[in-house]
Design a protein around this motif. Structure first.
Motif, PDB file in Angstrom:
ATOM      1  N   MET A  36       0.852  -1.198   0.000  1.00  0.00           N
ATOM      2  CA  MET A  36       0.000   0.000   0.000  1.00  0.00           C
ATOM      3  C   MET A  36       0.891   1.253   0.000  1.00  0.00           C
ATOM      4  O   MET A  36       0.582   2.254  -0.641  1.00  0.00           O
ATOM      5  N   VAL A  37       2.018   1.147   0.707  1.00  0.00           N
ATOM      6  CA  VAL A  37       2.987   2.248   0.700  1.00  0.00           C
ATOM      7  C   VAL A  37       3.580   2.379  -0.704  1.00  0.00           C
ATOM      8  O   VAL A  37       3.637   3.473  -1.276  1.00  0.00           O
ATOM      9  N   GLN A  38       3.977   1.242  -1.253  1.00  0.00           N
ATOM     10  CA  GLN A  38       4.571   1.230  -2.606  1.00  0.00           C
ATOM     11  C   GLN A  38       3.631   1.865  -3.638  1.00  0.00           C
ATOM     12  O   GLN A  38       4.069   2.590  -4.526  1.00  0.00           O
ATOM     13  N   ALA A  39       2.318   1.602  -3.461  1.00  0.00           N
ATOM     14  CA  ALA A  39       1.328   2.134  -4.409  1.00  0.00           C
ATOM     15  C   ALA A  39       1.029   3.609  -4.140  1.00  0.00           C
ATOM     16  O   ALA A  39       0.316   4.256  -4.914  1.00  0.00           O
ATOM     17  N   GLY A  40       1.539   4.132  -3.032  1.00  0.00           N
ATOM     18  CA  GLY A  40       1.328   5.550  -2.717  1.00  0.00           C
ATOM     19  C   GLY A  40      -0.057   5.861  -2.187  1.00  0.00           C
ATOM     20  O   GLY A  40      -0.536   6.999  -2.294  1.00  0.00           O
ATOM     21  N   VAL A  41      -0.741   4.858  -1.608  1.00  0.00           N
ATOM     22  CA  VAL A  41      -2.112   5.088  -1.154  1.00  0.00           C
ATOM     23  C   VAL A  41      -2.292   4.837   0.358  1.00  0.00           C
ATOM     24  O   VAL A  41      -3.421   4.836   0.855  1.00  0.00           O
ATOM     25  N   SER A  42      -1.184   4.630   1.076  1.00  0.00           N
ATOM     26  CA  SER A  42      -1.305   4.257   2.495  1.00  0.00           C
ATOM     27  C   SER A  42      -1.945   5.369   3.334  1.00  0.00           C
ATOM     28  O   SER A  42      -2.559   5.092   4.362  1.00  0.00           O
ATOM     29  N   ASP A  43      -1.816   6.638   2.886  1.00  0.00           N
ATOM     30  CA  ASP A  43      -2.400   7.749   3.651  1.00  0.00           C
ATOM     31  C   ASP A  43      -3.926   7.710   3.671  1.00  0.00           C
ATOM     32  O   ASP A  43      -4.568   8.348   4.505  1.00  0.00           O
ATOM     33  N   LYS A  44      -4.502   6.953   2.757  1.00  0.00           N
ATOM     34  CA  LYS A  44      -5.971   6.880   2.717  1.00  0.00           C
ATOM     35  C   LYS A  44      -6.506   5.881   3.742  1.00  0.00           C
ATOM     36  O   LYS A  44      -7.719   5.793   3.944  1.00  0.00           O
ATOM     37  N   ILE A  45      -5.600   5.086   4.337  1.00  0.00           N
ATOM     38  CA  ILE A  45      -6.037   3.945   5.142  1.00  0.00           C
ATOM     39  C   ILE A  45      -5.908   4.211   6.637  1.00  0.00           C
ATOM     40  O   ILE A  45      -4.849   4.605   7.129  1.00  0.00           O
ATOM     41  N   ASP A  46      -7.021   3.998   7.347  1.00  0.00           N
ATOM     42  CA  ASP A  46      -7.044   4.143   8.809  1.00  0.00           C
ATOM     43  C   ASP A  46      -7.395   2.755   9.365  1.00  0.00           C
ATOM     44  O   ASP A  46      -8.570   2.367   9.381  1.00  0.00           O
ATOM     45  N   PHE A  47      -6.362   1.996   9.764  1.00  0.00           N
ATOM     46  CA  PHE A  47      -6.593   0.621  10.215  1.00  0.00           C
ATOM     47  C   PHE A  47      -6.958   0.596  11.700  1.00  0.00           C
ATOM     48  O   PHE A  47      -6.279   1.215  12.520  1.00  0.00           O
ATOM     49  N   ARG A  48      -8.005  -0.108  12.041  1.00  0.00           N
ATOM     50  CA  ARG A  48      -8.430  -0.219  13.444  1.00  0.00           C
ATOM     51  C   ARG A  48      -8.479  -1.688  13.843  1.00  0.00           C
ATOM     52  O   ARG A  48      -9.291  -2.459  13.320  1.00  0.00           O
ATOM     53  N   GLU A  49      -7.600  -2.045  14.763  1.00  0.00           N
ATOM     54  CA  GLU A  49      -7.505  -3.438  15.193  1.00  0.00           C
ATOM     55  C   GLU A  49      -8.555  -3.746  16.262  1.00  0.00           C
ATOM     56  O   GLU A  49      -8.790  -2.941  17.159  1.00  0.00           O
ATOM     57  N   GLY A  50      -9.178  -4.917  16.124  1.00  0.00           N
ATOM     58  CA  GLY A  50     -10.132  -5.345  17.144  1.00  0.00           C
ATOM     59  C   GLY A  50     -11.403  -5.874  16.521  1.00  0.00           C
ATOM     60  O   GLY A  50     -11.593  -5.780  15.301  1.00  0.00           O
ATOM     61  N   PRO A  51     -12.293  -6.431  17.350  1.00  0.00           N
ATOM     62  CA  PRO A  51     -13.574  -6.933  16.823  1.00  0.00           C
ATOM     63  C   PRO A  51     -14.362  -5.786  16.194  1.00  0.00           C
ATOM     64  O   PRO A  51     -14.554  -4.729  16.806  1.00  0.00           O
ATOM     65  N   ALA A  52     -14.833  -6.009  14.982  1.00  0.00           N
ATOM     66  CA  ALA A  52     -15.462  -4.922  14.229  1.00  0.00           C
ATOM     67  C   ALA A  52     -16.744  -4.408  14.881  1.00  0.00           C
ATOM     68  O   ALA A  52     -17.061  -3.224  14.768  1.00  0.00           O
ATOM     69  N   LEU A  53     -17.472  -5.282  15.570  1.00  0.00           N
ATOM     70  CA  LEU A  53     -18.722  -4.806  16.200  1.00  0.00           C
ATOM     71  C   LEU A  53     -18.420  -3.680  17.190  1.00  0.00           C
ATOM     72  O   LEU A  53     -19.120  -2.669  17.224  1.00  0.00           O
ATOM     73  N   ALA A  54     -17.358  -3.875  17.972  1.00  0.00           N
ATOM     74  CA  ALA A  54     -16.986  -2.852  18.961  1.00  0.00           C
ATOM     75  C   ALA A  54     -16.516  -1.582  18.256  1.00  0.00           C
ATOM     76  O   ALA A  54     -16.869  -0.454  18.660  1.00  0.00           O
ATOM     77  N   THR A  55     -15.751  -1.740  17.207  1.00  0.00           N
ATOM     78  CA  THR A  55     -15.262  -0.565  16.462  1.00  0.00           C
ATOM     79  C   THR A  55     -16.443   0.200  15.856  1.00  0.00           C
ATOM     80  O   THR A  55     -16.496   1.438  15.909  1.00  0.00           O
ATOM     81  N   LEU A  56     -17.392  -0.535  15.317  1.00  0.00           N
ATOM     82  CA  LEU A  56     -18.565   0.119  14.704  1.00  0.00           C
ATOM     83  C   LEU A  56     -19.406   0.814  15.777  1.00  0.00           C
ATOM     84  O   LEU A  56     -19.897   1.930  15.568  1.00  0.00           O
TER      85      LEU A  56
END
Ligand code: SAM
Ligand code: CA
Length: 270
Positions: A147-167
């Motif tokens: 994603m860094v190589q493609a130059g698009v990593s700044d668009k990505i906000d990764f959130r670790e954990g069970p998605a229900l809690a994140t949502l």
């Protein structure tokens, strides 16, 4: 993956299928590179002819695949869980869809090494954003260099954990309500119905939610005594349930698209 055996049993008298199978066999005899074959990474396709699926990949998909996506796909092919990755043809479909709807703000539930995430990031405009969720950061980190190589990593906000809690956390912020243009759901199938209720509050009117694997390996119409891999049997009822929920939800229009393992597109209308 649909085996050629299935197609043979059902369609030996069909000359087109026969031809595809012959082509398939000659390729299996050594002319096709193992790394370029979808079987090598366990991709699923519900097409009856494996040869036809390979034809689609070789003609329309691989030659146009972004080099970072190709790198990520090849890296993922060597990962023990590679069966989970999004196939290249579905990645291409998602990119087309995102551009057609002019998506800018998106959510992804279920990242793994990030083939669909990188496809999304490449399709979004420079100021596009993706909130990406997964319980395993490690697999995302394997794909991150691409994603860094493609130059698009700044668009990505990764959130670790069970998605229900994140949502649920996201739902506490008013600015998130009805904000998202597109949401791709490709995680634990036993929570799809729970995701749906939350995502309907996050997607904007006219926005799209895509639920992946809604044809679940073709198992949905399997007889009760048909032998199925354990995980396929386990999740089958959950996939049947979400399909029923989506088919009867008056707040959305839907289209069940039989690409890869099936993706149900839902457009919010209420
Ligand atoms: N979209 C990915 C791609 O293109 O490679 C494939 C996703 S894979 C089929 C499913 C992912 O969902 C796995 O990475 C798994 O860790 C994640 N997952 C499973 N349960 C989850 C949960 N409760 N919350 C968030 N992620 C979860
Ligand atoms: Ca999937």
């Amino acid at each position: 993956m649909v085996s050629t055996t299935t197609a043979t049993a059902e369609t030996t008298s069909n000359p087109v299928v026969q031809e595809n199978e012959n082509e398939q066999k000659s390729k299996e005899n050594g002319t096709a590179k193992a790394s370029a074959r979808h079987q090598a990474v366990g991709h699923k396709s519900l097409l009856k002819s494996d040869g036809l699926y390979q034809y689609i990949l070789e003609t329309s998909v691989y030659p146009r695949e972004h080099e970072s996506l190709k790198g990520l796909r090849e890296m993922t092919a060597n990962h023990p869980w590679n069966l989970m990755t999004t196939s290249a043809d579905e990645g291409q479909f998602l990119m087309m869809l995102l551009k057609l709807i002019n998506a800018k703000n998106t959510i992804e539930v279920g990242v793994y090494t990030g083939y669909s995430l990188l496809s999304t990031a490449l399709a979004l405009p420079p100021d596009g954003k993706i909130i990406a969720m997964d319980i395993h950061r490690k697999n995302f980190e394997l794909g991150y260099p691409f994603m860094v190589q493609a130059g698009v990593s700044d668009k990505i906000d990764f959130r670790e954990g069970p998605a229900l809690a994140t949502l649920d956390q996201m739902l506490t912020e008013e600015s998130n309500l009805g904000f998202f243009d597109f949401i791709f759901v490709d995680a634990d199938k036993d929570n799809y119905v729970n995701y749906h209720e939350r995502l309907m509050k996050l997607v904007k009117l006219g926005g799209v939610i895509g639920y992946d694997n809604t044809l679940w390996n073709g198992s949905l119409v399997a007889a009760d005594d048909e032998p199925l891999p354990k995980y396929v049997r386990y999740y089958k009822d959950f996939v049947l349930e979400i399909n029923k929920v989506l088919a009867t939800d008056p707040r959305i229009e839907i289209s069940q698209v039989p690409i890869s393992d099936g993706i149900t597109l839902c457009r919010r209308i209420k």
